[in-house]
Design an enzyme around this catalytic site. Structure first.
Site, PDB file in Angstrom:
ATOM      1  N   GLU A  63      30.982  -0.023  94.062  1.00 59.52           N
ATOM      2  CA  GLU A  63      32.333  -0.021  93.485  1.00 59.52           C
ATOM      3  C   GLU A  63      32.240  -0.335  92.004  1.00 59.52           C
ATOM      4  O   GLU A  63      31.581  -1.297  91.605  1.00 59.52           O
ATOM      5  CB  GLU A  63      33.248  -1.059  94.149  1.00 59.52           C
ATOM      6  CG  GLU A  63      33.716  -0.718  95.542  1.00 59.52           C
ATOM      7  CD  GLU A  63      34.728  -1.738  96.076  1.00 59.52           C
ATOM      8  OE1 GLU A  63      35.380  -2.419  95.249  1.00 59.52           O
ATOM      9  OE2 GLU A  63      34.847  -1.858  97.301  1.00 59.52           O
ATOM     10  N   TYR A  79      32.950  -5.195  88.359  1.00 61.77           N
ATOM     11  CA  TYR A  79      34.076  -4.771  87.527  1.00 61.77           C
ATOM     12  C   TYR A  79      34.011  -5.403  86.136  1.00 61.77           C
ATOM     13  O   TYR A  79      35.032  -5.834  85.600  1.00 61.77           O
ATOM     14  CB  TYR A  79      35.387  -5.128  88.227  1.00 61.77           C
ATOM     15  CG  TYR A  79      35.629  -4.314  89.490  1.00 61.77           C
ATOM     16  CD1 TYR A  79      36.210  -3.062  89.424  1.00 61.77           C
ATOM     17  CD2 TYR A  79      35.239  -4.793  90.734  1.00 61.77           C
ATOM     18  CE1 TYR A  79      36.421  -2.301  90.564  1.00 61.77           C
ATOM     19  CE2 TYR A  79      35.440  -4.041  91.886  1.00 61.77           C
ATOM     20  CZ  TYR A  79      36.025  -2.799  91.786  1.00 61.77           C
ATOM     21  OH  TYR A  79      36.233  -2.037  92.920  1.00 61.77           O
ATOM     22  N   GLU A  96      32.233  -6.894 100.680  1.00 62.77           N
ATOM     23  CA  GLU A  96      32.525  -8.094  99.890  1.00 62.77           C
ATOM     24  C   GLU A  96      32.661  -9.362 100.737  1.00 62.77           C
ATOM     25  O   GLU A  96      33.623 -10.127 100.584  1.00 62.77           O
ATOM     26  CB  GLU A  96      33.766  -7.883  99.025  1.00 62.77           C
ATOM     27  CG  GLU A  96      33.573  -6.795  97.976  1.00 62.77           C
ATOM     28  CD  GLU A  96      34.660  -6.777  96.921  1.00 62.77           C
ATOM     29  OE1 GLU A  96      35.727  -7.391  97.140  1.00 62.77           O
ATOM     30  OE2 GLU A  96      34.444  -6.136  95.872  1.00 62.77           O
ATOM     31  N   TRP A 127      35.081   3.479  92.334  1.00 58.30           N
ATOM     32  CA  TRP A 127      36.253   2.988  93.040  1.00 58.30           C
ATOM     33  C   TRP A 127      37.482   3.371  92.234  1.00 58.30           C
ATOM     34  O   TRP A 127      37.658   2.890  91.139  1.00 58.30           O
ATOM     35  CB  TRP A 127      36.194   1.462  93.213  1.00 58.30           C
ATOM     36  CG  TRP A 127      37.267   0.956  94.116  1.00 58.30           C
ATOM     37  CD1 TRP A 127      38.425   0.312  93.780  1.00 58.30           C
ATOM     38  CD2 TRP A 127      37.284   1.070  95.547  1.00 58.30           C
ATOM     39  NE1 TRP A 127      39.163   0.014  94.883  1.00 58.30           N
ATOM     40  CE2 TRP A 127      38.489   0.474  95.985  1.00 58.30           C
ATOM     41  CE3 TRP A 127      36.432   1.635  96.490  1.00 58.30           C
ATOM     42  CZ2 TRP A 127      38.836   0.421  97.335  1.00 58.30           C
ATOM     43  CZ3 TRP A 127      36.772   1.569  97.815  1.00 58.30           C
ATOM     44  CH2 TRP A 127      37.963   0.966  98.228  1.00 58.30           C
ATOM     45  N   TYR A 182      38.076  -6.772  85.516  1.00 55.20           N
ATOM     46  CA  TYR A 182      38.477  -8.130  85.894  1.00 55.20           C
ATOM     47  C   TYR A 182      37.777  -9.175  85.031  1.00 55.20           C
ATOM     48  O   TYR A 182      38.273 -10.300  84.880  1.00 55.20           O
ATOM     49  CB  TYR A 182      38.159  -8.389  87.365  1.00 55.20           C
ATOM     50  CG  TYR A 182      38.952  -7.534  88.331  1.00 55.20           C
ATOM     51  CD1 TYR A 182      40.340  -7.563  88.339  1.00 55.20           C
ATOM     52  CD2 TYR A 182      38.308  -6.688  89.226  1.00 55.20           C
ATOM     53  CE1 TYR A 182      41.070  -6.767  89.207  1.00 55.20           C
ATOM     54  CE2 TYR A 182      39.031  -5.886  90.105  1.00 55.20           C
ATOM     55  CZ  TYR A 182      40.404  -5.933  90.091  1.00 55.20           C
ATOM     56  OH  TYR A 182      41.118  -5.141  90.960  1.00 55.20           O
ATOM     57  N   LYS A 206      43.197   2.609  90.652  1.00 51.74           N
ATOM     58  CA  LYS A 206      41.838   2.894  90.187  1.00 51.74           C
ATOM     59  C   LYS A 206      41.369   4.290  90.570  1.00 51.74           C
ATOM     60  O   LYS A 206      40.225   4.660  90.293  1.00 51.74           O
ATOM     61  CB  LYS A 206      40.859   1.856  90.731  1.00 51.74           C
ATOM     62  CG  LYS A 206      41.041   0.459  90.161  1.00 51.74           C
ATOM     63  CD  LYS A 206      39.926  -0.468  90.588  1.00 51.74           C
ATOM     64  CE  LYS A 206      40.134  -1.858  90.008  1.00 51.74           C
ATOM     65  NZ  LYS A 206      41.280  -2.533  90.597  1.00 51.74           N
ATOM     66  N   ASP A 249      42.524  -5.531 100.070  1.00 50.24           N
ATOM     67  CA  ASP A 249      43.425  -4.981  99.062  1.00 50.24           C
ATOM     68  C   ASP A 249      43.795  -3.533  99.370  1.00 50.24           C
ATOM     69  O   ASP A 249      43.600  -2.630  98.567  1.00 50.24           O
ATOM     70  CB  ASP A 249      42.757  -5.085  97.685  1.00 50.24           C
ATOM     71  CG  ASP A 249      43.703  -4.676  96.563  1.00 50.24           C
ATOM     72  OD1 ASP A 249      44.926  -4.863  96.720  1.00 50.24           O
ATOM     73  OD2 ASP A 249      43.225  -4.151  95.535  1.00 50.24           O
ATOM     74  N   ASN A 283      29.276  -4.306  94.131  1.00 53.96           N
ATOM     75  CA  ASN A 283      30.616  -4.062  93.591  1.00 53.96           C
ATOM     76  C   ASN A 283      30.771  -4.879  92.315  1.00 53.96           C
ATOM     77  O   ASN A 283      30.660  -6.110  92.356  1.00 53.96           O
ATOM     78  CB  ASN A 283      31.700  -4.483  94.587  1.00 53.96           C
ATOM     79  CG  ASN A 283      31.712  -3.643  95.850  1.00 53.96           C
ATOM     80  OD1 ASN A 283      30.942  -2.702  95.996  1.00 53.96           O
ATOM     81  ND2 ASN A 283      32.593  -3.978  96.779  1.00 53.96           N
TER      82      ASN A 283
END
Length: 631
Positions: free
Chosen positions: A514, A478, A423, A559, A482, A578, A173, A476
């Site tokens: 992250e 979120y 990841e 992140w 997400y 971000k 990404d 990582n």
């Protein structure tokens, strides 16, 4: 004796070119002629490149021009210029070095191919002595190919549209910037010369222990001297391998860097044949239980995942941004960063060495996860690791990249840990077979630094297949972005259960590599509204409360440091937002919140009381610049 990192054999050992008593260096940066490969540009190395375009080196070429065809080009592009060999280099070996060519490079001197390298973030060089004449010029042509395949690191695929256009798809990404994003050098070496230097340091009481090894093009006498920051010689030795002691050593510490010079000399009798200077710092790194120790003291990481990404330049290295970014790291109280998701320019690590910033050095192995593609595109699931997807060819490319990264960066005191992937599909069948040989290789190449990888959201403490192979768990996550978007209370509960699960399952130090939320600068809300600056602050505060309740937690990398460009996608608005800073380095409100939390920690873990205090003062902190100006 402290174990020494090993390194790839051969002449191209990635030792950085330097001007010394016996070596000279010419920088070839500037404007080069530039063209896309097409029906009219097939073999430009056979003559002058016919093009009206010019491109600056270093820079990515994608955002330089107004032509969409150039930005979207998939395949080879060509750079060309005339270069001169200084006439004083007669009798010397002449080398050409490219600090990077993203992602594949071919180098021609006049009509001769002198170098070919695959891998977009590590340097390569060629001995061109037989193809040039001191005091004369030569035509230098460089081809750069931006294609990513299943056999490259990072990976990707090429397809052809219905109208015949070649299109690149990749799994990471961030935008696939390409070109000559780092410097190009012409330099000289004596006929007999130093090819590699390895330094490993230790501490016994107040004495610094320096293990060194030197390789040369021919066997000859080696003398080494250690100079302190004032240029005073503090110790010396003779021999290509040995151990030096520095009494009353000054240590390299986070936030308080001190560097020595190792001066290496090849001798013919008492006559100097070649001289090379390598800067180093004396420090130790160790994982003990759930602590990460630098110089025997627990260290808590505060900082960011970053990107080499600026407007117009793309991934082109820029010293002005280098200085400003480090100033912002200092202002916000960060003590470290991760080179997400590729090794950065050597100048970045040298700057970190001099200024005491700690670095987690990551390979370009990002995108080894077909599950992410399925989640974002709706494409049916494919196994990530299989003969038809990521296989032995991918693994071999990953291994070679790992060799080059460690060979290039092994002597930097700022580099305290290697991250070998971001990841990956570590929860899938085949992950252990893919990664276990790479972990073994990394430990052989450098047994002195801990290893980590950044675990994706799909990989949990219950299904991850490789976490036990590593020293530090970098996660990582979120929750609140997400997953449970806008519901930070539920996110906090799930995050804490997740983090405690990793600690209980593996008993290793854990850090958040992250965590972040996309934020549009100037978007405000009195509620927890995603995309607002206030939500980014609340999101980070929620994460920090969890971190501070877990004893095994050793660090937090937000992140991201700054907004950055990505490929086209409806879930991105002119890139990934971000960043705590905008792409042009303006602070969002969250930057002030982080400053309130991090300033003054000096590598110590925050307490719950400090977290609450930072949350309560974050609004006031935003007024600091105006108040200071009024004073």
């Amino acid at each position: 004796m402290t174990p020494r990192p090993s390194h790839p054999t051969g002449e191209n050992t990635l030792l950085k070119p330097r001007s010394t008593l016996t070596r000279e260096l010419v920088n070839l940066d500037g404007l080069w002629r530039f063209a896309l490969e097409d029906a009219n540009v097939r073999e430009p190395w056979t003559g002058a490149l016919v093009s009206k375009l010019e491109a600056p080196v270093p820079s990515s070429y994608n955002d330089l021009f107004a032509d969409q065809q150039i930005r979207d080009h998939v395949g080879w592009v060509w750079y060309q210029r005339t270069a001169w060999v200084p006439r004083g280099w007669s009798g010397e070996r002449v080398f050409l070095r490219l600090d990077a060519a993203t992602h594949e490079g071919k180098v021609y001197v006049n009509d001769v191919l002198v170098a070919h390298h695959v891998g977009g973030y590590t340097p390569f060089e060629a001995d061109i002595t037989e193809h040039v004449t001191p005091g004369a010029d030569f035509r230098l042509t460089v081809g750069v190919n931006n294609e990513l395949t299943r056999a490259t690191i990072p990976p990707g695929t090429i397809s052809v549209s219905q109208d015949g256009r070649r299109q690149q798809t990749y799994l990471h990404d961030f935008y696939n910037y390409a070109g000559l994003a780092r410097s190009v050098w012409l330099y000289s070496k004596p006929e007999r010369h130093i090819t590699d230097v390895t330094i490993v340091t230790g501490i016994i009481g107040r004495t610094g222990v320096v293990d060194y090894s030197v390789e040369a093009s021919q066997e000859t006498k080696v003398r080494v001297r250690v100079l302190d920051a004032t240029g005073r010689e503090v110790t010396n030795a003779v021999g290509s391998v040995g151990t030096l002691s520095i009494e009353d050593v000054l240590l390299w510490r986070p936030g308080a860097a001190y560097l020595y010079d190792l001066v290496v000399e090849l001798l013919d009798g008492e006559d100097m044949v070649d001289s090379y200077t390598e800067h180093f710092g004396v420090r130790t790194v160790e994982v003990r239980g759930t602590d990460f120790l630098i110089n025997g003291e627990p260290f808590y990481f505060t900082g960011f995942g970053k990107h080499e990404d600026t407007a117009v330049r793309g991934k082109g290295h820029d010293n002005a941004y280098l200085v400003h970014d480090f100033q912002l790291l200092d202002w916000v109280g960060a003590n470290s960063f991760r080179t997400s998701h590729y090794p950065y320019a050597e100048e970045v690590l040298e700057f970190a060495d001099r200024h005491g910033i700690v670095v987690v050095d990551e390979t370009a192995a990002v995108g080894l996860n077909l599950g992410v593609q399925g989640g974002l595109t709706g494409i049916g699931p494919q196994p990530t690791f299989s003969p038809d997807t990521f296989n032995h060819e991918t693994q071999a490319a990953h291994a070679q990249h790992l060799r080059e990264v460690i060979a290039r960066d092994k002597n930097h005191p700022s580099v305290v840990m290697w991250s070998i992937a971001n990841e990956p599909a570590s929860n899938e069948d085949g992950a252990r077979e893919f990664f276990e040989p790479l972990v073994k290789l990394a430990r052989q190449l450098d047994p002195t630094r801990p290893l980590t990888y950044a675990a994706v959201m799909f990989a949990t403490f219950q299904n991850d297949k490789i976490a036990d192979l590593f020293d530090v768990l970098s996660i990582n996550r979120y929750y609140g972005w997400y997953v449970f978007t806008g519901d930070l209370k539920t996110a906090e509960q799930y995050l804490e259960r997740d983090m405690r699960g990793w600690v209980e399952a593996f008993g290793k130090p854990i850090m958040m590599s992250e965590y972040g939320a996309d934020t549009m600068p100037g978007q405000h809300s009195i509620w927890d509204m995603p995309w607002s600056e206030e939500y980014q602050q609340s999101f980070l505060d929620m994460n920090h409360r969890v971190f501070d309740r877990i004893d095994a937690f050793i660090g937090e990398h937000v992140w991201n440091f700054a907004d950055f460009q990505t490929s086209n996608g409806i879930h991105r608005v002119d890139g990934n937002r971000k960043g705590v800073f905008t792409r042009d380095r303006k602070p969002k409100a969250a930057a002030h919140s982080l400053r309130a939390r991090w300033t003054g920690l000096n590598g110590a873990k925050p307490t719950e009381g400090q977290t609450k205090a930072a949350e309560n003062t974050s609004t006031d902190v935003r007024a600091e610049p105006a108040l200071e100006g009024a004073k």
